[in-house]
Structure formats: C-alpha cells, structure tokens
Design an enzyme around this catalytic site. Structure first.
Site, PDB file in Angstrom:
ATOM      1  N   GLY A 231       2.658  -1.162   4.410  1.00  0.00           N
ATOM      2  CA  GLY A 231       2.588   0.250   4.066  1.00  0.00           C
ATOM      3  C   GLY A 231       3.979   0.819   3.852  1.00  0.00           C
ATOM      4  N   GLY A 232       4.549   1.401   4.912  1.00  0.00           N
ATOM      5  CA  GLY A 232       5.829   2.109   4.828  1.00  0.00           C
ATOM      6  C   GLY A 232       6.927   1.335   4.106  1.00  0.00           C
TER       7      GLY A 232
ATOM      8  CB  SER B 269       4.718  -2.130  12.406  1.00  0.00           C
ATOM      9  OG  SER B 269       4.319  -0.803  12.708  1.00  0.00           O
TER      10      SER B 269
ATOM     11  CG  ASN C 149      -1.711   1.220   1.432  1.00  0.00           C
ATOM     12  OD1 ASN C 149      -1.798   2.051   0.524  1.00  0.00           O
ATOM     13  ND2 ASN C 149      -2.304   1.380   2.601  1.00  0.00           N
ATOM     14  CD1 TRP C 150       3.478   0.935  -2.849  1.00  0.00           C
ATOM     15  CD2 TRP C 150       3.726   2.154  -4.715  1.00  0.00           C
ATOM     16  NE1 TRP C 150       4.248   0.213  -3.727  1.00  0.00           N
ATOM     17  CE2 TRP C 150       4.421   0.937  -4.878  1.00  0.00           C
ATOM     18  CE3 TRP C 150       3.732   3.079  -5.758  1.00  0.00           C
ATOM     19  CZ2 TRP C 150       5.117   0.628  -6.042  1.00  0.00           C
ATOM     20  CZ3 TRP C 150       4.415   2.772  -6.922  1.00  0.00           C
ATOM     21  CH2 TRP C 150       5.108   1.560  -7.060  1.00  0.00           C
TER      22      TRP C 150
ATOM     23  CG  HIS D 177      -5.920   1.714   5.056  1.00  0.00           C
ATOM     24  ND1 HIS D 177      -5.540   2.692   5.940  1.00  0.00           N
ATOM     25  CD2 HIS D 177      -4.873   0.863   4.953  1.00  0.00           C
ATOM     26  CE1 HIS D 177      -4.297   2.440   6.344  1.00  0.00           C
ATOM     27  NE2 HIS D 177      -3.865   1.340   5.754  1.00  0.00           N
TER      28      HIS D 177
HETATM   29  P1  PGA Z   1       2.628   0.172   7.817  1.00  0.00           P
HETATM   30  O1  PGA Z   1       1.196   0.426   7.180  1.00  0.00           O
HETATM   31  O2  PGA Z   1       3.175  -1.094   7.189  1.00  0.00           O
HETATM   32  O3  PGA Z   1       3.421   1.381   7.462  1.00  0.00           O
HETATM   33  O4  PGA Z   1       2.426  -0.005   9.288  1.00  0.00           O
HETATM   34  C1  PGA Z   1       0.302  -0.624   6.939  1.00  0.00           C
HETATM   35  C2  PGA Z   1      -0.937  -0.088   6.274  1.00  0.00           C
HETATM   36  O5  PGA Z   1      -1.285   1.070   6.476  1.00  0.00           O
HETATM   37  O6  PGA Z   1      -1.599  -0.799   5.525  1.00  0.00           O
END
Ligand code: PGA
Length: 251
Positions: free
Chosen positions: A230-231, A209, A7-8, A92
C-alpha cells in the site's frame, strides 16, 4: 512466478499517477521474473492503460461492483474495467471495515470478475482483536470459504489470495515470519479441502507494512508467492527497491 501488487488507494491525481507509473516502469524494467500489478484509482485506468502496452507491468482496479450495469449510483462494473484491467483487488479490509462489505458480497464480486476474465486478488485478514484471541485460523477459514463459495473450480487458476492482517496495514507492524508462513500454508490447505483438489496451488501473497527493508523476509517464505504493497507503492524509489529485492531472491 512472484507477484508485486501496488495498491495506490485514494492517492494521486491522474497526472501524478502517470508520472509515478512511468518512474516505476523504468525502475522495474530489468527483469520480468516479478509480475508487477499497479492498482491506481479508477480515474487513472484509461490514461495508464496505454503506458503498459509493451511493459512487464499489469494494470488492476482496487474494487468493482458485481453487476454489469444498472441503477447503482457511484459504482463501477466489471464490464467497465475489463477494457483496462486484468486484475482487481476484492475484499480489501478497508472495503470490509469502512464500507461494510462482507464475504457474501465479495463472493459475488469474485464470480463477476472471473466471468469477465479479470483475475481477482482476494484479500483476507483478521483484526487485532481476533489475532490476540488466537482465533485467526477460524476467522480466515470462514472468510475464505464464504468468499469462494460456488466458484467454478476450473476458474481457480485465475485467482490470487492476499493475506493482509488488518492490524498490519499501514501500521509499521507485521506478524512474525513463521506466523505468516503458517497462515499461508493454512490458506493453501483450506482451498485444497474446499475444492477437493490436493494439487490446487492458488498463489498466496502477504500484505501489510511491506517495505524495501523487510520484503525479503516475507517473499522468501515457501508458501508466499508475492506481496501486496500500500503506502510504499506510491513512492517510486521505495517501490522499485522492493521490486529489486524480490528480483534478487529469484536469482
Ligand atoms: P500498507 O497497505 O502496505 O500501507 O500497509 C497494504 C494494503 O492496504 O494493501
């Protein structure tokens, strides 16, 4: 099958996105045991679509509205993304918290996606407050049942569910393994109950995370079928290392 979703969010220009996707494409080419789904901003979909023709990667959107067209300034419809995407992230927590989306709206989006043969990646997850009050299961049951109300059981084979505790997103904190496993099992049992089908096995992903050095802890859980990242998904080397760790688990 295991899923690795990137998820960019609201990151990268189109040029940067293409470079990132090319880098990832090379890094994940070794195996197609893991389905890689990249979800860039809408502006990238047309340019990235062509890159994915002969690759094991899939393209997804991060959101959509439920109507096909109309006077909805700023919105993108399922009809518009259907040309590019086989997947769409819906519900989300950033949509729910920052843009006040609730499960009633998300249910309409889930239906609309399925009507367009786009597979919804339905996100559910509790806040820190609810987690600390130990009300996670009640909360998730409500989120899940409202978001899936009235969905045609015949279409459930196209659905993915992502368990993303709000407090784990972007924080560096994650639930314990056994907590994730218990929630994933609970979500499976709940969907079976709601749709009165003891055989139902909707893939449950974990998100929040996830990094290369912890993905194996989550992806190896019996009721978890992949991760939503995400990140770490906008750092090609890190994302490819997550993929490599998942591919190794499959061996
Ligand atoms: P993150 O985000 O991996 O940066 O914790 C996950 C997400 O928002 O889907």
């Amino acid at each position: 099958m295991n899923y690795l979703v990137g998820n960019w969010k609201m990151h990268t220009s189109v040029k940067e996105g293409i470079r990132l996707a090319q880098h990832i494409k090379q890094g994940v080419a070794s195996t197609d045991d893991v389905t890689v789904i990249l979800c860039p901003p809408f502006t990238h979909l047309d340019a990235m679509h062509g890159l994915f023709d002969v690759s094991p990667m899939e393209l997804g959107a991060q959101n959509m509205y439920f109507e096909d067209s109309g006077a909805y300034t700023g919105e993108i419809s399922p009809f518009m993304i259907a040309d590019y995407c086989r997947y769409v992230i819906l519900g989300h927590s950033e949509r729910r918290v920052v843009f006040s989306e609730n499960s009633t709206l998300i249910q309409k989006k889930v239906r609309a996606a399925l009507n367009h043969d786009i597979k919804p990646i339905l996100c559910v997850g509790e806040s820190l407050d609810i987690y600390e009050q130990q009300k996670t299961f009640n909360f998730l049951e409500e989120e899940l049942t409202t978001s899936l109300k009235g969905i045609d059981p015949a279409e459930l084979g196209s659905l993915l569910i992502a368990y993303e505790p709000c407090w784990a997103i972007g924080s560096g904190h994650t639930p314990y393994r056994d907590e994730i496993e218990r929630v994933a099992k609970f979500l499976t049992v709940t969907t079976r109950k709601v749709f009165d089908n003891p055989e139902l096995n909707i893939p449950i992903l974990y998100g929040g995370s996830v990094k290369a050095n912890n993905v194996a802890e989550f992806a190896s859980l019996p009721h978890i079928s992949g991760v939503l990242v995400g990140g770490a998904s906008i750092r090609a080397e890190e994302f490819c290392a997550i993929h490599a760790a998942m591919a190794q688990l499959n061996q």
